[in-house]
Design a protein around this motif. Structure first.
Motif, PDB file in Angstrom:
ATOM      1  N   ILE A  16     -13.376   8.983  -4.469  1.00 38.97           N
ATOM      2  CA  ILE A  16     -11.956   9.007  -4.801  1.00 38.97           C
ATOM      3  C   ILE A  16     -11.760   9.505  -6.232  1.00 38.97           C
ATOM      4  CG2 ILE A  16      -9.872   7.615  -5.141  1.00 38.97           C
ATOM      5  CD1 ILE A  16     -10.922   5.758  -2.935  1.00 38.97           C
ATOM      6  N   ILE A  17     -10.918  10.520  -6.353  1.00 43.00           N
ATOM      7  CA  ILE A  17     -10.566  11.054  -7.666  1.00 43.00           C
ATOM      8  C   ILE A  17      -9.327  10.355  -8.201  1.00 43.00           C
ATOM      9  CG2 ILE A  17      -9.777  13.118  -8.900  1.00 43.00           C
ATOM     10  CD1 ILE A  17     -11.414  14.749  -6.845  1.00 43.00           C
ATOM     11  N   SER A  18      -8.334  10.164  -7.308  1.00 39.76           N
ATOM     12  CA  SER A  18      -7.071   9.568  -7.737  1.00 39.76           C
ATOM     13  C   SER A  18      -6.358   8.899  -6.567  1.00 39.76           C
ATOM     14  CB  SER A  18      -6.174  10.656  -8.331  1.00 39.76           C
ATOM     15  OG  SER A  18      -4.942  10.135  -8.740  1.00 39.76           O
ATOM     16  N   ILE A  19      -5.625   7.836  -6.880  1.00 38.82           N
ATOM     17  CA  ILE A  19      -4.728   7.200  -5.929  1.00 38.82           C
ATOM     18  C   ILE A  19      -3.345   7.184  -6.581  1.00 38.82           C
ATOM     19  CG2 ILE A  19      -4.130   5.093  -4.683  1.00 38.82           C
ATOM     20  CD1 ILE A  19      -7.105   4.356  -4.709  1.00 38.82           C
ATOM     21  N   ASP A  32       4.116  17.615  -5.960  1.00 35.96           N
ATOM     22  CA  ASP A  32       4.653  18.315  -4.804  1.00 35.96           C
ATOM     23  C   ASP A  32       4.029  19.707  -4.681  1.00 35.96           C
ATOM     24  OD1 ASP A  32       6.378  18.514  -2.551  1.00 35.96           O
ATOM     25  OD2 ASP A  32       7.716  19.782  -3.753  1.00 35.96           O
ATOM     26  N   GLU A  33       3.909  20.411  -5.784  1.00 39.67           N
ATOM     27  CA  GLU A  33       3.278  21.738  -5.788  1.00 39.67           C
ATOM     28  C   GLU A  33       1.800  21.634  -5.418  1.00 39.67           C
ATOM     29  OE1 GLU A  33       2.233  25.320  -8.927  1.00 39.67           O
ATOM     30  OE2 GLU A  33       3.795  23.867  -9.445  1.00 39.67           O
ATOM     31  N   PHE A  34       1.115  20.628  -5.941  1.00 41.58           N
ATOM     32  CA  PHE A  34      -0.301  20.413  -5.622  1.00 41.58           C
ATOM     33  C   PHE A  34      -0.490  20.175  -4.126  1.00 41.58           C
ATOM     34  CE2 PHE A  34      -3.818  17.444  -4.935  1.00 41.58           C
ATOM     35  CZ  PHE A  34      -4.874  18.159  -5.495  1.00 41.58           C
ATOM     36  N   LEU A  35       0.339  19.310  -3.541  1.00 44.44           N
ATOM     37  CA  LEU A  35       0.229  19.022  -2.111  1.00 44.44           C
ATOM     38  C   LEU A  35       0.563  20.250  -1.272  1.00 44.44           C
ATOM     39  CD1 LEU A  35       1.805  15.449  -1.963  1.00 44.44           C
ATOM     40  CD2 LEU A  35      -0.622  16.064  -1.900  1.00 44.44           C
ATOM     41  N   SER A  36       1.553  21.019  -1.694  1.00 44.61           N
ATOM     42  CA  SER A  36       1.903  22.246  -0.974  1.00 44.61           C
ATOM     43  C   SER A  36       0.776  23.270  -1.031  1.00 44.61           C
ATOM     44  CB  SER A  36       3.167  22.864  -1.565  1.00 44.61           C
ATOM     45  OG  SER A  36       4.253  22.014  -1.394  1.00 44.61           O
ATOM     46  N   HIS A  37       0.123  23.343  -2.163  1.00 45.69           N
ATOM     47  CA  HIS A  37      -0.964  24.307  -2.354  1.00 45.69           C
ATOM     48  C   HIS A  37      -2.214  23.936  -1.549  1.00 45.69           C
ATOM     49  CE1 HIS A  37      -3.132  27.464  -4.409  1.00 45.69           C
ATOM     50  NE2 HIS A  37      -4.076  26.599  -4.743  1.00 45.69           N
ATOM     51  N   HIS A  38      -2.399  22.647  -1.268  1.00 48.98           N
ATOM     52  CA  HIS A  38      -3.601  22.170  -0.569  1.00 48.98           C
ATOM     53  C   HIS A  38      -3.291  21.618   0.822  1.00 48.98           C
ATOM     54  CE1 HIS A  38      -6.181  22.720  -4.041  1.00 48.98           C
ATOM     55  NE2 HIS A  38      -5.221  22.181  -4.780  1.00 48.98           N
ATOM     56  N   LYS A  39      -2.352  22.218   1.526  1.00 52.30           N
ATOM     57  CA  LYS A  39      -1.956  21.728   2.857  1.00 52.30           C
ATOM     58  C   LYS A  39      -3.113  21.722   3.856  1.00 52.30           C
ATOM     59  CE  LYS A  39       2.936  22.504   2.919  1.00 52.30           C
ATOM     60  NZ  LYS A  39       4.082  23.079   3.569  1.00 52.30           N
ATOM     61  N   PHE A  50       4.548   7.737   4.224  1.00 52.01           N
ATOM     62  CA  PHE A  50       3.342   7.277   3.532  1.00 52.01           C
ATOM     63  C   PHE A  50       3.698   6.425   2.319  1.00 52.01           C
ATOM     64  CE2 PHE A  50       4.512  11.208   1.465  1.00 52.01           C
ATOM     65  CZ  PHE A  50       4.243  10.984   0.125  1.00 52.01           C
ATOM     66  N   LYS A  51       2.744   5.586   1.891  1.00 48.34           N
ATOM     67  CA  LYS A  51       2.930   4.732   0.723  1.00 48.34           C
ATOM     68  C   LYS A  51       2.085   5.167  -0.459  1.00 48.34           C
ATOM     69  CE  LYS A  51       4.257   0.639   3.310  1.00 48.34           C
ATOM     70  NZ  LYS A  51       3.917  -0.748   3.635  1.00 48.34           N
ATOM     71  N   SER A  52       1.020   5.947  -0.188  1.00 43.27           N
ATOM     72  CA  SER A  52       0.174   6.410  -1.281  1.00 43.27           C
ATOM     73  C   SER A  52      -0.511   7.714  -0.906  1.00 43.27           C
ATOM     74  CB  SER A  52      -0.864   5.344  -1.650  1.00 43.27           C
ATOM     75  OG  SER A  52      -1.701   5.084  -0.549  1.00 43.27           O
ATOM     76  N   VAL A  53      -0.967   8.407  -1.938  1.00 42.61           N
ATOM     77  CA  VAL A  53      -1.720   9.653  -1.787  1.00 42.61           C
ATOM     78  C   VAL A  53      -3.097   9.408  -2.379  1.00 42.61           C
ATOM     79  CG1 VAL A  53      -1.848  12.094  -2.409  1.00 42.61           C
ATOM     80  CG2 VAL A  53       0.378  11.041  -2.002  1.00 42.61           C
ATOM     81  N   ILE A  54      -4.141   9.692  -1.601  1.00 45.42           N
ATOM     82  CA  ILE A  54      -5.512   9.503  -2.058  1.00 45.42           C
ATOM     83  C   ILE A  54      -6.166  10.873  -2.136  1.00 45.42           C
ATOM     84  CG2 ILE A  54      -7.730   8.404  -1.562  1.00 45.42           C
ATOM     85  CD1 ILE A  54      -5.852   6.525   0.291  1.00 45.42           C
ATOM     86  N   ILE A  55      -6.610  11.231  -3.319  1.00 47.68           N
ATOM     87  CA  ILE A  55      -7.225  12.532  -3.534  1.00 47.68           C
ATOM     88  C   ILE A  55      -8.729  12.336  -3.676  1.00 47.68           C
ATOM     89  CG2 ILE A  55      -7.338  14.562  -5.033  1.00 47.68           C
ATOM     90  CD1 ILE A  55      -4.447  13.837  -5.905  1.00 47.68           C
ATOM     91  N   ILE A  60      -7.263  15.334   1.009  1.00 45.72           N
ATOM     92  CA  ILE A  60      -6.146  14.584   0.450  1.00 45.72           C
ATOM     93  C   ILE A  60      -5.541  13.789   1.598  1.00 45.72           C
ATOM     94  CG2 ILE A  60      -3.913  14.728  -0.702  1.00 45.72           C
ATOM     95  CD1 ILE A  60      -4.899  17.555  -1.667  1.00 45.72           C
ATOM     96  N   TYR A  61      -5.432  12.484   1.425  1.00 45.02           N
ATOM     97  CA  TYR A  61      -4.947  11.603   2.482  1.00 45.02           C
ATOM     98  C   TYR A  61      -3.589  11.035   2.113  1.00 45.02           C
ATOM     99  CZ  TYR A  61      -9.884  11.589   3.833  1.00 45.02           C
ATOM    100  OH  TYR A  61     -11.145  11.950   4.189  1.00 45.02           O
ATOM    101  N   LEU A  62      -2.672  11.022   3.078  1.00 41.47           N
ATOM    102  CA  LEU A  62      -1.415  10.301   2.946  1.00 41.47           C
ATOM    103  C   LEU A  62      -1.619   8.990   3.686  1.00 41.47           C
ATOM    104  CD1 LEU A  62       1.148  13.164   3.664  1.00 41.47           C
ATOM    105  CD2 LEU A  62       0.257  12.391   1.458  1.00 41.47           C
ATOM    106  N   SER A  63      -1.614   7.894   2.949  1.00 43.36           N
ATOM    107  CA  SER A  63      -1.991   6.598   3.506  1.00 43.36           C
ATOM    108  C   SER A  63      -0.791   5.674   3.699  1.00 43.36           C
ATOM    109  CB  SER A  63      -2.993   5.922   2.574  1.00 43.36           C
ATOM    110  OG  SER A  63      -3.299   4.621   3.019  1.00 43.36           O
ATOM    111  N   PRO A  64      -0.808   4.869   4.769  1.00 43.28           N
ATOM    112  CA  PRO A  64       0.242   3.874   4.965  1.00 43.28           C
ATOM    113  C   PRO A  64       0.038   2.616   4.121  1.00 43.28           C
ATOM    114  CG  PRO A  64      -1.310   3.758   6.773  1.00 43.28           C
ATOM    115  CD  PRO A  64      -1.737   4.914   5.902  1.00 43.28           C
ATOM    116  N   ILE A  65      -1.039   2.570   3.363  1.00 47.93           N
ATOM    117  CA  ILE A  65      -1.370   1.400   2.546  1.00 47.93           C
ATOM    118  C   ILE A  65      -0.925   1.649   1.104  1.00 47.93           C
ATOM    119  CG2 ILE A  65      -3.237  -0.076   1.731  1.00 47.93           C
ATOM    120  CD1 ILE A  65      -4.753   0.715   4.310  1.00 47.93           C
ATOM    121  N   ALA A  66      -0.301   0.662   0.497  1.00 44.01           N
ATOM    122  CA  ALA A  66       0.216   0.791  -0.866  1.00 44.01           C
ATOM    123  C   ALA A  66      -0.915   1.017  -1.877  1.00 44.01           C
ATOM    124  CB  ALA A  66       1.007  -0.451  -1.235  1.00 44.01           C
ATOM    125  N   SER A  67      -0.599   1.739  -2.931  1.00 40.35           N
ATOM    126  CA  SER A  67      -1.600   2.060  -3.952  1.00 40.35           C
ATOM    127  C   SER A  67      -2.156   0.807  -4.624  1.00 40.35           C
ATOM    128  CB  SER A  67      -1.010   3.008  -4.999  1.00 40.35           C
ATOM    129  OG  SER A  67       0.109   2.420  -5.622  1.00 40.35           O
TER     130      SER A  67
END
Length: 83
Positions: A16-19, A32-39, A50-55, A60-67
């Motif tokens: 995991i790099i970032s949550i 938003d630009e990062f997510l669009s670029h890495h679809k 989703f509740k969090s983004v895990i990189i 890159i995961y869109l997770s239903p679990i809070a950060s």
């Protein structure tokens, strides 16, 4: 150590790099630009919004679990790691 991030998926904590929380992801034009670029690397694990983004390095995961919950899980030590 592995962390459950939703939908029966566990990933290695060291990958995991970032949550990011939902608010950061929704209100930042840079994220938003990062997510669009890495679809092609984006995996949505959430049936609802989703509740969090895990990189990670690969995906890159869109997770239903809070950060906050994911952070707590990443800080837990497992006795089996030391055996």
């Amino acid at each position: 150590m592995y962390i459950h991030i939703g939908e029966d998926l566990n990933i290695r904590a060291k990958d995991i790099i970032s949550i990011l929380d939902k608010e950061s992801a929704n209100h930042s034009p840079l994220i938003d630009e990062f997510l669009s670029h890495h679809k092609e690397r984006l995996i949505n694990l959430s049936k609802n919004p989703f509740k969090s983004v895990i990189i990670t390095y690969d995906k890159i995961y869109l997770s239903p679990i809070a950060s906050g919950t994911l952070k707590k899980r990443s800080n837990q030590t497992n006795i089996h790691e030391f055996i």
